[in-house]
Design a protein around this motif. Structure first.
Motif: not given
Length: 504
Positions: A265-274, A286-295, A318-325
């Protein structure tokens, strides 16, 4: 993607690439004064029958070049009214796979204005040379643009075809096919990570996974939306995504080959913007936080790659995905989050959100998926780059065997990682007065303590779990070898190398 083909007898060669290795021994000034150096690089004998004058010309050039033969160095020579009209001498270093990968990257950039080039391969080239060369070519020629015109700062690339001249293509076909899958998978992860977050919502990411899986028999996708996340108790994902108008998701991508005996099982952090949430980041942070789902991009792309390669190991990503706003519905510092499985976290900093979504996914993997091995990848901490710089990921595991295997895979793939400690006495930092754990203790050792927090959610898999904090190497500030400015797709190549070693 650039076309790379194996050929035996190329015709109409306008641009020829010849490999060069460093000469043995230090270079000394010729005649004790000015002029060419002795001990220049050495032309590698190739399978092509080169004209005597061309060989003599190339050999005569070598003493005048800077570091001839060093991996990735390229010298370009124009030959008016002659054939070939352009000659490139490329350094391959020691001639191992890494040297050829650097050579491929160097050639991809040096020949960007050519439409077609021919690379003469050594007579005794091993399949690994072709794999490294092809990976370097494909990865260094990657471009991501959303402009109306493809005319970037250097204009659109012209290079469309590379011919690899070999004595017999058959021994190299498998290596070239593997390189193609690895490059395509890495480029997929780069595309996902580079995509601006105005488009890259959790729902958009899930749709990309569904589309990618449709192209490979044996891949299945299950997407959990908010109602189901709530019903099943994924409190970490819901808390982090609660402040955004873009609802969170949990994507589960499965590759289940027949008769597979090992389940990873491979788990990767998926924050689509932080943004950092209520603990909001400054603009520069904040300006490069589109990369926060690289895992998440890496584990999804690696699983698609495992299917494309037909690896005989079961893989679940497993890709848990969320936008942190920040908003009126955002979670706050001091809130207590109940994760999947029941453990609770006291939030000390809403900008330490990635570990909350990973905790849910890790606990779910242990409870429901029963893997043999569990690995997570995350753009988790800035402390990673403070300790190890921009090109190296921090690796954590209680298993020497697993750590050694992944480190070996990373080294072979050309992605660096360094094992970090999990000190027993640091565990006390995680203690909260009102919850099971602090999400982000303030005592320091940020990357180490974050890894120890995640370990608390691995249950019986504690001694078969590995964490890669890959925030720094997930992004390149400029072209560097096979890396292109922007998202690197770090982790895809390492995971595919490692998965290929697992028993079916």
């Amino acid at each position: 993607m650039l076309s790379i083909r194996l050929v035996v007898d190329p015709t109409e060669v306008d641009t020829l690439v010849l490999p060069v290795r460093p000469a043995e021994g230090p270079a000394q000034p010729a005649d004790g004064a000015t002029g060419p150096t002795e001990a220049p690089g050495t032309l590698v004998p190739t399978c092509l029958d080169l004209p005597t004058d061309l060989t003599a010309e190339a050999t005569a050039l070598l003493p005048y070049l800077d570091q001839p033969g060093a991996a990735g160095t390229v010298h370009r020579s124009i030959r008016p009214l002659l054939t070939p009209a352009r000659l490139l001498l490329v350094g391959v270093g020691d001639g191992d796979e890494a040297g050829w990968r650097s050579a491929g990257a160097g050639v991809a950039r040096a020949a960007v204005r050519e439409s077609s080039i021919t690379i003469a391969m050594p007579i005794d080239a091993r399949p690994e040379a072709v794999r490294g060369l092809a990976e370097g070519l494909w990865l260094a020629s990657y471009r991501f643009r959303m402009a109306a015109s493809d005319d970037g700062p250097a204009g659109p690339p012209a290079l469309a075809e590379v011919l690899l001249a070999v004595a017999d293509p058959e021994p190299y076909r498998a290596a070239l096919d593997t390189a193609r899958v690895v490059a395509e998978s890495t480029r997929f992860a780069r595309d996902l990570t580079n995509m601006p977050s105005s488009r890259k919502t959790p729902a958009w990411f899930a749709d990309q996974v569904i589309a990618a899986a449709a192209g490979h028999a044996g891949l299945t996708v299950d997407v959990r939306e908010p109602d189901r996340l709530t019903a099943e108790g994924f409190g970490g994902i819901l808390a982090v995504g609660g402040g955004s108008a873009q609802e969170p998701r949990l994507v589960e991508l499965s590759w289940r080959p027949a008769d597979a005996r090992t389940h990873v099982v491979l788990v990767g952090k998926g924050i689509t913007f932080d943004t950092g949430g209520v603990s909001i980041k400054p603009r520069d942070g904040m300006k490069l936080m589109r990369k926060d789902m690289g895992g998440a991009a890496a584990v999804i792309a690696a699983t698609v790659g495992a299917a494309a390669l037909g690896l005989p190991v079961r893989v679940t990503a497993l890709a848990p995905l969320a936008e942190n706003m920040p908003s009126g519905s955002a979670y706050r510092p001091g809130d207590v989050v109940r994760h999947y499985g029941g453990l609770t976290s006291e939030s000390t900093n809403t900008d330490a959100e990635g570990r909350l979504v990973l905790a849910d996914a890790l606990a779910y993997a242990v409870d429901r998926l029963e893997p043999d091995l569990l690995i997570d990848l995350a753009t988790l901490t800035g402390a990673n780059s403070v300790a190890l710089g921009k090109r190296t990921a921090a690796l954590y595991s209680d298993s020497d065997e697993l750590a050694d295997a992944v480190l070996a895979a990373a080294g072979a793939a050309g992605e660096r990682a360094w094992r970090m400690p999990l000190p027993v006495d640091y565990a006390e930092y995680l203690g909260s007065e009102i919850a099971d754990l602090y999400s982000a203790p303030t005592q320091g050792a940020g990357s180490v303590v974050a890894a120890m927090y995640l370990r608390e959610f691995t249950g019986d898999l504690r001694d078969r779990w590995l964490h890669l904090d890959m925030s720094a190497p997930s992004w390149a500030e400029g072209n560097d070898g096979e890396l292109v400015k922007g998202a690197t797709g770090w982790g895809v190549r390492t995971l595919l190398r490692w998965l290929a070693t697992q028993p079916g």
